[in-house]
Design a protein around this motif. Structure first.
Motif: not given
Length: 135
Positions: A54-59, A61-67, A110-115, A119-120
């Motif tokens: 839950p604490a990684k929502w912002r990281a 979001g950034v990786q998903l290119r949300i402004p 999303i799996i790629g984003i998690l990697r 996000v780590g």
């Protein structure tokens, strides 16, 4: 019917690559967007990712290119509420789904984003890749 198997419409569409036909008839089916049929459900994203990190929502979001401005708004809106990270994650996933053509709305993406290093979450990514056959 796909090779003698009964499958959901989403599975059939993915297998047959019949996206243009779906786009033509989506209003008949009551589907708001193509992501509602072929992409992950927000509920599944929340259960599989939001509840776990839950604490990684912002990281994420950034990786998903949300402004940044949108992410700041999400953070402000949920500050002081019970479970602000969960609410923020849900809004990030909804925004990602709405982006449609800008970002690929798939489990694979999303799996790629998690990697990513930002996000780590490699272990979570591997678990989801196996679960959703996105290796």
């Amino acid at each position: 019917d796909l090779n003698g198997k009964v499958v959901s419409i989403a599975e059939w569409i993915r297998a047959e690559r019949r996206l243009p036909k779906l786009i033509e008839i989506d209003h008949v089916m009551g589907v708001e967007s193509i992501q509602d049929v072929i992409g992950p459900k927000v509920e599944d994203l929340m259960n599989e990712i939001g509840a776990v990190i839950p604490a990684k929502w912002r990281a994420l979001g950034v990786q998903l290119r949300i402004p940044d401005g949108v992410l700041d708004g999400i953070q402000s809106e949920n500050a002081g509420k019970p479970e602000p990270d969960q609410k923020s994650f849900e809004k990030v996933f909804i925004k990602w789904r709405q982006q449609g053509s800008e970002t690929t709305y798939t489990w694979s993406h999303i799996i790629g984003i998690l990697r990513t290093p930002a996000v780590g979450e490699n272990a979570l990514a591997e678990t989801l890749a196996t679960k959703f056959n996105e290796i």
